[in-house]
Design a protein around this motif. Structure first.
Motif, PDB file in Angstrom:
ATOM      1  N   ASP A 205       0.903  -1.262  -0.008  1.00 25.23           N
ATOM      2  CA  ASP A 205       0.078  -0.033   0.091  1.00 25.23           C
ATOM      3  C   ASP A 205       0.947   1.261  -0.060  1.00 25.23           C
ATOM      4  N   MET A 206       2.123   1.114   0.199  1.00 26.44           N
ATOM      5  CA  MET A 206       2.833   2.500   0.523  1.00 26.44           C
ATOM      6  C   MET A 206       3.003   3.377  -0.620  1.00 26.44           C
ATOM      7  N   SER A 207       3.235   2.790  -1.753  1.00 18.11           N
ATOM      8  CA  SER A 207       3.407   3.661  -3.098  1.00 18.11           C
ATOM      9  C   SER A 207       2.071   4.397  -3.248  1.00 18.11           C
ATOM     10  N   ASN A 208       1.084   3.912  -2.592  1.00 17.90           N
ATOM     11  CA  ASN A 208      -0.262   4.874  -3.000  1.00 17.90           C
ATOM     12  C   ASN A 208      -0.379   6.187  -1.862  1.00 17.90           C
ATOM     13  N   LEU A 209       0.408   6.160  -0.854  1.00 13.26           N
ATOM     14  CA  LEU A 209       0.124   6.780   0.363  1.00 13.26           C
ATOM     15  C   LEU A 209       1.010   8.118   0.195  1.00 13.26           C
ATOM     16  N   VAL A 210       0.782   9.104  -1.010  1.00 13.58           N
ATOM     17  CA  VAL A 210       1.558   9.971  -1.210  1.00 13.58           C
ATOM     18  C   VAL A 210       1.296  11.169  -0.379  1.00 13.58           C
ATOM     19  N   TYR A 211       0.170  11.407   0.466  1.00 11.70           N
ATOM     20  CA  TYR A 211       0.062  12.476   1.490  1.00 11.70           C
ATOM     21  C   TYR A 211       0.948  12.201   2.798  1.00 11.70           C
ATOM     22  N   LEU A 212       0.889  10.594   3.020  1.00 11.58           N
ATOM     23  CA  LEU A 212       1.717  10.134   4.049  1.00 11.58           C
ATOM     24  C   LEU A 212       3.111  10.345   4.049  1.00 11.58           C
TER      25      LEU A 212
ATOM     26  N   ILE B  63       6.222  12.562   6.248  1.00 12.92           N
ATOM     27  CA  ILE B  63       7.281  12.091   6.656  1.00 12.92           C
ATOM     28  C   ILE B  63       8.362  13.108   6.309  1.00 12.92           C
ATOM     29  N   LYS B  64       8.458  13.432   5.049  1.00 13.82           N
ATOM     30  CA  LYS B  64       9.314  14.546   4.532  1.00 13.82           C
ATOM     31  C   LYS B  64       9.286  15.729   5.317  1.00 13.82           C
ATOM     32  N   GLU B  65       8.110  16.380   5.834  1.00 14.21           N
ATOM     33  CA  GLU B  65       7.982  17.475   6.447  1.00 14.21           C
ATOM     34  C   GLU B  65       8.347  17.301   7.842  1.00 14.21           C
ATOM     35  N   THR B  66       8.242  16.161   8.358  1.00 18.02           N
ATOM     36  CA  THR B  66       8.642  15.729   9.972  1.00 18.02           C
ATOM     37  C   THR B  66      10.259  15.825   9.826  1.00 18.02           C
TER      38      THR B  66
ATOM     39  N   GLN C 184      15.213  31.468   3.519  1.00 20.59           N
ATOM     40  CA  GLN C 184      15.656  31.868   1.963  1.00 20.59           C
ATOM     41  C   GLN C 184      15.428  30.653   1.289  1.00 20.59           C
ATOM     42  N   ILE C 185      15.151  29.373   1.741  1.00 23.59           N
ATOM     43  CA  ILE C 185      14.758  28.282   1.096  1.00 23.59           C
ATOM     44  C   ILE C 185      13.326  27.829   1.203  1.00 23.59           C
ATOM     45  N   TRP C 186      12.952  27.935   2.360  1.00 25.44           N
ATOM     46  CA  TRP C 186      11.596  27.498   2.832  1.00 25.44           C
ATOM     47  C   TRP C 186      10.708  28.465   3.301  1.00 25.44           C
TER      48      TRP C 186
ATOM     49  N   GLN D 266       3.846  22.109   7.196  1.00 26.45           N
ATOM     50  CA  GLN D 266       2.982  22.166   5.931  1.00 26.45           C
ATOM     51  C   GLN D 266       3.255  20.889   5.042  1.00 26.45           C
ATOM     52  N   PRO D 267       2.819  19.820   5.248  1.00 26.49           N
ATOM     53  CA  PRO D 267       3.108  18.574   4.397  1.00 26.49           C
ATOM     54  C   PRO D 267       2.781  19.103   2.878  1.00 26.49           C
ATOM     55  N   GLU D 268       1.851  19.776   2.787  1.00 24.63           N
ATOM     56  CA  GLU D 268       1.364  20.096   1.379  1.00 24.63           C
ATOM     57  C   GLU D 268       2.533  20.822   0.324  1.00 24.63           C
ATOM     58  N   ARG D 269       3.598  21.378   1.022  1.00 23.58           N
ATOM     59  CA  ARG D 269       4.572  21.784   0.387  1.00 23.58           C
ATOM     60  C   ARG D 269       5.311  20.783  -0.541  1.00 23.58           C
ATOM     61  N   PHE D 270       5.244  19.496  -0.134  1.00 21.98           N
ATOM     62  CA  PHE D 270       5.851  18.558  -1.034  1.00 21.98           C
ATOM     63  C   PHE D 270       4.763  17.959  -1.896  1.00 21.98           C
ATOM     64  N   LEU D 271       3.905  18.406  -2.034  1.00 26.67           N
ATOM     65  CA  LEU D 271       2.602  17.970  -3.071  1.00 26.67           C
ATOM     66  C   LEU D 271       2.812  19.094  -3.882  1.00 26.67           C
ATOM     67  N   THR D 272       3.173  20.359  -3.826  1.00 24.91           N
ATOM     68  CA  THR D 272       2.841  21.168  -4.921  1.00 24.91           C
ATOM     69  C   THR D 272       4.294  22.137  -5.140  1.00 24.91           C
ATOM     70  N   SER D 273       4.837  23.149  -4.380  1.00 22.78           N
ATOM     71  CA  SER D 273       5.843  23.986  -4.789  1.00 22.78           C
ATOM     72  C   SER D 273       7.299  23.186  -4.674  1.00 22.78           C
ATOM     73  N   GLN D 274       7.133  22.255  -3.737  1.00 22.34           N
ATOM     74  CA  GLN D 274       8.640  21.209  -3.680  1.00 22.34           C
ATOM     75  C   GLN D 274       8.428  20.066  -3.727  1.00 22.34           C
ATOM     76  N   LYS D 275       7.460  19.527  -4.744  1.00 22.13           N
ATOM     77  CA  LYS D 275       7.248  18.145  -4.891  1.00 22.13           C
ATOM     78  C   LYS D 275       8.432  17.479  -5.417  1.00 22.13           C
ATOM     79  N   GLU D 276       9.286  18.054  -6.012  1.00 25.31           N
ATOM     80  CA  GLU D 276      10.426  17.132  -6.571  1.00 25.31           C
ATOM     81  C   GLU D 276      11.544  17.075  -5.483  1.00 25.31           C
TER      82      GLU D 276
END
Length: 254
Positions: free
Chosen positions: A97-104, A108-111, A155-157, A164-174
């Motif tokens: 299931d892990m590959s489907n849990l994009v928000y999770l 973890i990245k934001e943590t 200057q970076i964040w 804000q976990p959403e930052r890794f789904l939008t502006s800093q997704k890559e």
């Protein structure tokens, strides 16, 4: 270490028990060059590295993640909704299931950005004279990289101290945590990057998914959870994390 003894096997998985496998490997190589270390030193150092570098840091990251989620109930509900969409409530979370849990994954990245387990990384030492960024670095210089400071650099964040976990789904997704993007390096980077990074990412994601899928968490009071950090090589919370826990799945799942 008795050569006549069969290698111990974990019957549930049909695999060698870790300690037996380690002792066997060291015994096999005892005649080879061991860089001046005894077999006892190698076994003890390996065990220490596994428990100190893997167990402690994984526990710390999971604790910070849970504290952040409880302090941000909307994010927790969104993560649980993602789990319900892909897993449901009639079975446990599985590795597939892990590959489907994009928000999770973004959580973890934001943590790891806000609370890197090793805020100063590990000491690095130059093996020869070199020039880095215009600075002369003599051979033998020891360097500590302030990962915490990099992860909170305004200057970076944007809003660097906000969860804000959403930052890794939008502006800093890559941006990932595998050492390719120097603005987010909880495991370090380059040749000396943490050897256990892939394992850590898998186990943290799996455990956190299982915990928030199976249980609801609440604070013990209306006050936000204290997120004070304690000084040290590993970024522990200053105090224990105490929460109210209740099951949220069908009884047969447990």
């Amino acid at each position: 270490m008795n050569s006549a003894s069969p290698l111990q096997v974990d019957e549930s998985r049909d695999q060698p028990v870790f300690m037996a496998a380690l002792l066997s490997r060291v015994k096999d190589e005892v005649e080879e060059e061991l860089y001046g270390f005894t077999t006892d030193e190698i076994v003890k150092a390996t065990c220490l590295a596994i428990f100190a570098a893997a167990t402690d840091t994984t526990t710390v990251t999971l604790t910070w993640a849970l504290a952040l989620l409880v302090n941000n109930p909307l994010v927790l509900r969104k993560a649980q909704q993602e789990l319900e969409n892909h897993v449901g409530r009639d079975r446990k979370v599985e590795q597939s299931d892990m590959s489907n849990l994009v928000y999770l994954q973004a959580i973890i990245k934001e943590t790891m950005r806000l609370y890197p387990a090793g805020p100063l990384s590990l000491p690095h030492e130059s093996t020869e004279d070199c020039i880095v960024g215009g600075y002369t670095v003599p051979k033998g210089t020891r360097l500590l990289v302030n990962i915490w400071k990099i992860h909170h650099d305004p200057q970076i964040w944007t809003d660097p101290f906000e969860f804000q976990p959403e930052r890794f789904l939008t502006s800093q997704k890559e941006i990932d945590v595998k050492g390719r993007h120097f603005e987010l390096i909880p495991f370090g980077s380059g040749r000396r990057i943490c050897l256990g990074s892939s394992f850590a990412l898998e186990i943290v994601q799996f455990i956190l998914a299982s915990i928030i899928h199976g249980f609801d968490f609440q604070k013990q009071s209306t006050k936000p959870i204290d997120m004070t950090e304690s000084p040290g090589l590993v970024n522990h919370r200053a105090g224990p994390l105490e929460l109210l826990v209740a099951p949220r799945l069908l009884p047969h799942v447990y």
